[in-house]
Write an enzyme that holds these catalytic residues in place. Sequence first.
Site, PDB file in Angstrom:
ATOM      1  N   ASP A  89      42.875 -71.568-166.607  1.00 52.88           N
ATOM      2  CA  ASP A  89      42.439 -72.970-166.473  1.00 52.88           C
ATOM      3  C   ASP A  89      42.705 -73.774-167.923  1.00 52.88           C
ATOM      4  OD1 ASP A  89      40.830 -71.991-164.213  1.00 52.88           O
ATOM      5  OD2 ASP A  89      38.928 -72.805-165.061  1.00 52.88           O
ATOM      6  N   HIS A 236      41.814 -68.789-169.710  1.00 54.98           N
ATOM      7  CA  HIS A 236      42.410 -70.011-170.224  1.00 54.98           C
ATOM      8  C   HIS A 236      43.738 -69.979-170.911  1.00 54.98           C
ATOM      9  CE1 HIS A 236      38.027 -70.559-169.492  1.00 54.98           C
ATOM     10  NE2 HIS A 236      38.150 -72.030-169.340  1.00 54.98           N
TER      11      HIS A 236
END
Length: 266
Positions: A89, A236
Amino acid sequence: MSARAVLAFGLSLVLFLGGCAEPTAPRPEAAAPTGSATPEPEATAKPTTSPKPTPTRATTPPPLRPRPTKLPAGLRRTTGTRAVALTFDDGPDPTWTPKILDQLRAAKVQATFCVIGTQARRHPQLIARIVREGHQLCNHSWHHDLNLGRRPVADIKADLVRTNRAIQAAAPGAKVPFYRQPGGRWTPEVVAVARQLGMRSLHWAVDPQDWAKPTAPTIRQRVIEATRPGSIVLLHDGGGDRAATVAACAHLIGELKRRYGLIRLR
């Protein structure tokens, strides 16, 4: 004429000529009128003032809907197979995303990248690389608005459409089959809008909270302990310093591939 008479006549002539030679005395100025020379202002005159502008009301944003107490229906949380899916992400990020892509390429596996619209606009070459190397794309909102799902439906739609356009401008023709709500703050409204735009709502089963920047060994341990067959793992590649995530992935990618297999979400 006698001498006395001649003398008197001459004296009179001299006096007459002398009087004619004197300059004419200037006439006195006319007397000034009594009182001040400066005229008094009119008694009825009033200072002019500009009318006060009518204040304009600041536009108040509509109130947010209450945050749901549970996750709505319609979220995808598993792969549907034994294989595990890695998702990344908040990118693409010019420092961290290439390192993750290098690791995935070396291991010959694909992942899913949930990208932010503003980042896609800033780094279109990374979006193009993600697509070129066979990875999946996911819309992660325009600027990571945690409360997007609680906003008016028209605002949600505008945000998701804008993000998809930025992604497709970087990779023309690329499909964006998934949407992931920032922070996992899902609402039925955002799920419905994503569906209308042809995107499935992508959640996760494993969250090592690498966004809080634990150490690489901690990230690795949390993922290994929580992962089961079919898990979708949240990691992430953007949004801050992701050195620990990159270091953890150097071991995680190979380990998860051996245990379960790694797939690109479809």
